[in-house]
Design an enzyme around this catalytic site. Structure first.
Site, PDB file in Angstrom:
ATOM      1  N   LYS A 165       3.675   0.495   0.835  1.00  0.00           N
ATOM      2  CA  LYS A 165       2.697  -0.604   0.830  1.00  0.00           C
ATOM      3  C   LYS A 165       3.416  -1.935   0.549  1.00  0.00           C
ATOM      4  CE  LYS A 165      -1.253  -0.509   1.153  1.00  0.00           C
ATOM      5  NZ  LYS A 165      -2.172  -0.573   2.333  1.00  0.00           N
ATOM      6  N   TYR A 175       4.526   6.008  -1.806  1.00  0.00           N
ATOM      7  CA  TYR A 175       3.315   5.302  -1.346  1.00  0.00           C
ATOM      8  C   TYR A 175       3.417   3.806  -1.644  1.00  0.00           C
ATOM      9  CZ  TYR A 175      -1.383   3.302  -1.781  1.00  0.00           C
ATOM     10  OH  TYR A 175      -2.486   2.464  -1.701  1.00  0.00           O
ATOM     11  N   THR A 231      -2.405  -2.937  -2.538  1.00  0.00           N
ATOM     12  CA  THR A 231      -2.742  -2.255  -3.781  1.00  0.00           C
ATOM     13  C   THR A 231      -2.013  -2.870  -4.972  1.00  0.00           C
ATOM     14  OG1 THR A 231      -2.455  -0.150  -4.929  1.00  0.00           O
ATOM     15  CG2 THR A 231      -0.903  -0.598  -3.174  1.00  0.00           C
ATOM     16  N   ASP A 232      -2.560  -2.652  -6.158  1.00  0.00           N
ATOM     17  CA  ASP A 232      -1.866  -3.128  -7.373  1.00  0.00           C
ATOM     18  C   ASP A 232      -0.597  -2.327  -7.658  1.00  0.00           C
ATOM     19  OD1 ASP A 232      -3.044  -0.730  -8.229  1.00  0.00           O
ATOM     20  OD2 ASP A 232      -4.138  -1.605  -9.899  1.00  0.00           O
ATOM     21  N   GLU A 233      -0.470  -1.161  -7.009  1.00  0.00           N
ATOM     22  CA  GLU A 233       0.685  -0.291  -7.316  1.00  0.00           C
ATOM     23  C   GLU A 233       2.013  -0.916  -6.916  1.00  0.00           C
ATOM     24  OE1 GLU A 233       0.324   3.857  -6.554  1.00  0.00           O
ATOM     25  OE2 GLU A 233      -1.816   3.877  -6.982  1.00  0.00           O
TER      26      GLU A 233
HETATM   27  P1  NAD Z   1      -8.352   6.509   2.844  1.00  0.00           P
HETATM   28  O1  NAD Z   1      -7.182   7.423   2.794  1.00  0.00           O
HETATM   29  O2  NAD Z   1      -9.675   6.964   2.343  1.00  0.00           O
HETATM   30  O3  NAD Z   1      -8.591   6.018   4.354  1.00  0.00           O
HETATM   31  C1  NAD Z   1      -7.534   5.654   5.197  1.00  0.00           C
HETATM   32  C2  NAD Z   1      -8.061   5.591   6.621  1.00  0.00           C
HETATM   33  O4  NAD Z   1      -6.974   5.193   7.487  1.00  0.00           O
HETATM   34  C3  NAD Z   1      -8.555   6.957   7.143  1.00  0.00           C
HETATM   35  O5  NAD Z   1      -9.796   6.792   7.798  1.00  0.00           O
HETATM   36  C4  NAD Z   1      -7.473   7.381   8.136  1.00  0.00           C
HETATM   37  O6  NAD Z   1      -7.966   8.178   9.201  1.00  0.00           O
HETATM   38  C5  NAD Z   1      -6.973   6.024   8.621  1.00  0.00           C
HETATM   39  N1  NAD Z   1      -5.591   6.107   9.132  1.00  0.00           N
HETATM   40  C6  NAD Z   1      -4.528   6.691   8.523  1.00  0.00           C
HETATM   41  N2  NAD Z   1      -3.444   6.594   9.324  1.00  0.00           N
HETATM   42  C7  NAD Z   1      -3.819   5.920  10.437  1.00  0.00           C
HETATM   43  C8  NAD Z   1      -3.146   5.496  11.608  1.00  0.00           C
HETATM   44  N3  NAD Z   1      -1.848   5.777  11.806  1.00  0.00           N
HETATM   45  N4  NAD Z   1      -3.832   4.811  12.542  1.00  0.00           N
HETATM   46  C9  NAD Z   1      -5.159   4.536  12.371  1.00  0.00           C
HETATM   47  N5  NAD Z   1      -5.854   4.934  11.290  1.00  0.00           N
HETATM   48  C10 NAD Z   1      -5.193   5.613  10.326  1.00  0.00           C
HETATM   49  O7  NAD Z   1      -7.876   5.187   2.101  1.00  0.00           O
HETATM   50  P2  NAD Z   1      -8.691   4.187   1.149  1.00  0.00           P
HETATM   51  O8  NAD Z   1      -8.666   4.701  -0.216  1.00  0.00           O
HETATM   52  O9  NAD Z   1      -9.968   3.839   1.807  1.00  0.00           O
HETATM   53  O10 NAD Z   1      -7.719   2.919   1.215  1.00  0.00           O
HETATM   54  C11 NAD Z   1      -7.827   1.978   2.278  1.00  0.00           C
HETATM   55  C12 NAD Z   1      -6.768   0.900   2.066  1.00  0.00           C
HETATM   56  O11 NAD Z   1      -6.951   0.276   0.801  1.00  0.00           O
HETATM   57  C13 NAD Z   1      -5.343   1.438   2.093  1.00  0.00           C
HETATM   58  O12 NAD Z   1      -4.540   0.490   2.753  1.00  0.00           O
HETATM   59  C14 NAD Z   1      -4.968   1.529   0.610  1.00  0.00           C
HETATM   60  O13 NAD Z   1      -3.586   1.359   0.448  1.00  0.00           O
HETATM   61  C15 NAD Z   1      -5.749   0.363   0.035  1.00  0.00           C
HETATM   62  N6  NAD Z   1      -6.159   0.492  -1.373  1.00  0.00           N
HETATM   63  C16 NAD Z   1      -6.830   1.617  -1.817  1.00  0.00           C
HETATM   64  C17 NAD Z   1      -7.280   1.670  -3.143  1.00  0.00           C
HETATM   65  C18 NAD Z   1      -8.046   2.854  -3.666  1.00  0.00           C
HETATM   66  O14 NAD Z   1      -8.320   2.912  -4.866  1.00  0.00           O
HETATM   67  N7  NAD Z   1      -8.457   3.805  -2.854  1.00  0.00           N
HETATM   68  C19 NAD Z   1      -7.021   0.601  -4.010  1.00  0.00           C
HETATM   69  C20 NAD Z   1      -6.319  -0.514  -3.526  1.00  0.00           C
HETATM   70  C21 NAD Z   1      -5.911  -0.565  -2.211  1.00  0.00           C
HETATM   71  O1  DAU Z   2      -4.267   1.466  -8.000  1.00  0.00           O
HETATM   72  C1  DAU Z   2      -4.714   1.537  -6.680  1.00  0.00           C
HETATM   73  C2  DAU Z   2      -4.421   2.901  -6.120  1.00  0.00           C
HETATM   74  O2  DAU Z   2      -5.356   3.801  -6.711  1.00  0.00           O
HETATM   75  C3  DAU Z   2      -4.541   2.964  -4.600  1.00  0.00           C
HETATM   76  O3  DAU Z   2      -3.563   2.126  -4.019  1.00  0.00           O
HETATM   77  C4  DAU Z   2      -4.362   4.393  -4.099  1.00  0.00           C
HETATM   78  O4  DAU Z   2      -4.564   4.446  -2.695  1.00  0.00           O
HETATM   79  C5  DAU Z   2      -5.377   5.268  -4.789  1.00  0.00           C
HETATM   80  O5  DAU Z   2      -5.208   6.612  -4.399  1.00  0.00           O
HETATM   81  C6  DAU Z   2      -5.265   5.155  -6.306  1.00  0.00           C
HETATM   82  O6  DAU Z   2      -4.013   5.719  -6.772  1.00  0.00           O
HETATM   83  P1  DAU Z   2      -3.933   6.648  -8.081  1.00  0.00           P
HETATM   84  O7  DAU Z   2      -2.738   7.484  -7.978  1.00  0.00           O
HETATM   85  O8  DAU Z   2      -4.131   5.841  -9.316  1.00  0.00           O
HETATM   86  O9  DAU Z   2      -5.305   7.511  -7.856  1.00  0.00           O
HETATM   87  P2  DAU Z   2      -5.619   9.079  -8.078  1.00  0.00           P
HETATM   88  O10 DAU Z   2      -7.092   9.230  -7.943  1.00  0.00           O
HETATM   89  O11 DAU Z   2      -4.736   9.941  -7.272  1.00  0.00           O
HETATM   90  O12 DAU Z   2      -5.235   9.282  -9.614  1.00  0.00           O
HETATM   91  C7  DAU Z   2      -5.834   8.521 -10.663  1.00  0.00           C
HETATM   92  C8  DAU Z   2      -5.159   8.919 -11.965  1.00  0.00           C
HETATM   93  O13 DAU Z   2      -5.545  10.265 -12.290  1.00  0.00           O
HETATM   94  C9  DAU Z   2      -3.637   8.935 -11.903  1.00  0.00           C
HETATM   95  O14 DAU Z   2      -3.112   8.507 -13.158  1.00  0.00           O
HETATM   96  C10 DAU Z   2      -3.282  10.399 -11.666  1.00  0.00           C
HETATM   97  C11 DAU Z   2      -4.411  11.142 -12.379  1.00  0.00           C
HETATM   98  N1  DAU Z   2      -4.807  12.428 -11.755  1.00  0.00           N
HETATM   99  C12 DAU Z   2      -5.123  12.445 -10.429  1.00  0.00           C
HETATM  100  C13 DAU Z   2      -5.502  13.616  -9.808  1.00  0.00           C
HETATM  101  C14 DAU Z   2      -5.830  13.640  -8.327  1.00  0.00           C
HETATM  102  C15 DAU Z   2      -4.918  13.581 -12.532  1.00  0.00           C
HETATM  103  O15 DAU Z   2      -4.665  13.555 -13.753  1.00  0.00           O
HETATM  104  N2  DAU Z   2      -5.296  14.758 -11.913  1.00  0.00           N
HETATM  105  C16 DAU Z   2      -5.591  14.815 -10.576  1.00  0.00           C
HETATM  106  O16 DAU Z   2      -5.919  15.915 -10.074  1.00  0.00           O
END
Ligand code: NAD
Ligand code: DAU
Length: 377
Positions: free
Chosen positions: A187, A183, A134-136
């Site tokens: 990562k 988190y 992730t970019d985080e």
């Molecule tokens: P998500 O939470 O929707 O899905 C995660 C999946 O991993 C789920 O299906 C869960 O059951 C599985 N999982 C969790 N723990 C596990 C374990 N111990 N063993 C096997 N499976 C397990 O997550 P997402 O948003 O799809 O993100 C997927 C990946 O991409 C993550 O590594 C996250 O850090 C990365 N990522 C997410 C975003 C985003 O915006 N959502 C952005 C950049 C990177």
């Molecule tokens: O940048 C990549 C990341 O983006 C991924 O690595 C993470 O897995 C993914 O969850 C996401 O993280 P964020 O924390 O940015 O996503 P989230 O949807 O939780 O929140 C987006 C923004 O909105 C953040 O600034 C927090 C704000 N927020 C979020 C929620 C859930 C609110 O203001 N209210 C809310 O209820």
């Protein structure tokens, strides 16, 4: 035949990656390994679950001996590792689970890959461990702007019409890691382990760092699906702090397309940033979502703006993320396929048309889907 292990394939991004690979590569055997935590939902993959090149395995990546068995049983050639705990708010409440899954789970997979591959006559030849990050991990950027220009200002680096930036700096592949939340710390740690396995044992690895994804099948604890569902039901929209934080949003299918390109053409041991050059302040994106939901539900546009409720800020809330993905664009020719306006319209429509999917999650029913579909197979 290539045997590709995709971890976390029942989650949001993973399900799009599994779908893309199963449909696009009939000669590959795709093994989707997922623990089915609260975030895993096999209903995300209903359309491909009967394909002959697809296998689902319920397992925990932290279970090292199971990982060893699975690598041997399926002769795994490539890993695309997405399984993780992914929600920042949960990591603030329960950091241990994040260290366990994201750090120890990744290490368990790496070690299983290493022991299995090193024992083969061809060793690491033709093998790849692709880690999704992730970019985080890069920390937070400030809201700054060129002298005399009020943010947001227009960038030229984008293929999207939005073109806005809220600061002059972007995250590059060379940006020093500086994670703030449990988190992102977990990562970052997993990224270091992946690179250490390359540097120490010569394992072929690639790491990508992506910005915020949006699109169908995202668990409704994340901003966009949570808010779409709340607007539909006229429930308050909890905006953290002043809603000024900035995120760079990418349509999830474009992330899956990038993963495909990098899996096949990426250089070993490289890092690629993936992002949309599409920065939005939370409050602005929230207004777009409200207007879109209202319009598509036949309500007066903006009618639900009064659902916006400012609440206590997230602890340690990162101000701005902004990815520079030009390395990926220049070296491997990937770019986002969708304009943001088109992507958000498609996304809102999808959630409104798939209310049953959403209701199964909010009622908790989705967690019994595995039992009905897989237990007796
Ligand atoms: P998500 O939470 O929707 O899905 C995660 C999946 O991993 C789920 O299906 C869960 O059951 C599985 N999982 C969790 N723990 C596990 C374990 N111990 N063993 C096997 N499976 C397990 O997550 P997402 O948003 O799809 O993100 C997927 C990946 O991409 C993550 O590594 C996250 O850090 C990365 N990522 C997410 C975003 C985003 O915006 N959502 C952005 C950049 C990177
Ligand atoms: O940048 C990549 C990341 O983006 C991924 O690595 C993470 O897995 C993914 O969850 C996401 O993280 P964020 O924390 O940015 O996503 P989230 O949807 O939780 O929140 C987006 C923004 O909105 C953040 O600034 C927090 C704000 N927020 C979020 C929620 C859930 C609110 O203001 N209210 C809310 O209820």
């Amino acid at each position: 035949m290539k045997n590709i292990l995709i971890t976390g394939g029942a989650g949001f991004i993973g399900s799009h990656v599994v779908r893309l690979f199963v449909n696009k590569y009939p000669d590959y055997h795709i093994i989707n390994l997922d623990k089915l935590t609260y975030a895993g939902n096999l209903a995300n993959l209903k359309d491909i679950e009967d394909k002959s090149n697809y296998t689902f395995v319920k397992a925990d990546i932290c279970d090292f001996s199971r990982m060893m068995e699975l690598f041997k049983q399926y002769h795994i050639d490539g890993v695309i590792h997405l399984a993780a705990e992914s929600h920042v708010d949960r990591s603030i409440k329960d950091p241990f689970t994040f260290a366990q899954t994201n750090v120890m789970g990744t290490l368990s997979l790496l070690q299983a890959a290493k022991l299995t591959w090193e024992a083969l006559p061809e060793a690491y030849e033709g093998k790849l461990f692709y880690h999704i990050s992730t970019d985080e991990v890069y920390g937070a950027l400030e809201l700054t702007h060129p002298e005399g220009v009020e943010p947001p200002f227009t960038t030229t680096a984008s293929s999207s019409e939005h073109h806005l930036a809220y600061g002059e700096k972007f995250f590059l592949e060379t940006t020093k890691y500086n994670p703030h939340s449990p988190y992102s710390a977990s990562k970052a740690s997993s990224d270091h382990f992946v690179r250490a396995f390359h540097d120490t044992y010569g394992m072929p690895v690639v790491v990508t760092n992506c910005s915020n994804n949006y699109g169908p099948y995202q668990f409704p604890e994340k901003l966009i699906p949570l808010f779409i569902n709340n607007i539909r039901h006229r429930k308050p929209l909890p905006v953290y702090g002043k809603g000024e934080n900035v995120r760079d949003w990418l349509y999830v299918v474009d992330h899956a397309r990038a993963i495909d390109v990098i899996f096949h053409k990426g250089k070993i041991a490289e890092t690629y940033n993936i992002g949309g050059f599409n920065e939005w302040k939370n409050i602005d994106i929230i207004k777009v979502v409200i207007n879109t939901v209202d319009r598509l539900l036949g309500r007066q546009e903006g009618e639900d703006l009064d659902l916006i409720t400012y609440v206590t800020d997230r602890q340690g809330h990162d101000m701005r993320y902004a990815i520079d993905s030009s390395k990926l664009q220049k070296e491997l020719g990937w770019e986002p396929s969708l304009q943001f306006e088109e992507g958000i319209e498609k996304t809102v429509k999808w959630y409104l048309e798939n209310q049953e999917w959403m209701d199964h999650i909010t009622s908790g029913d989705y967690q019994s889907y595995y039992d009905s579909m897989y237990k007796n197979r």
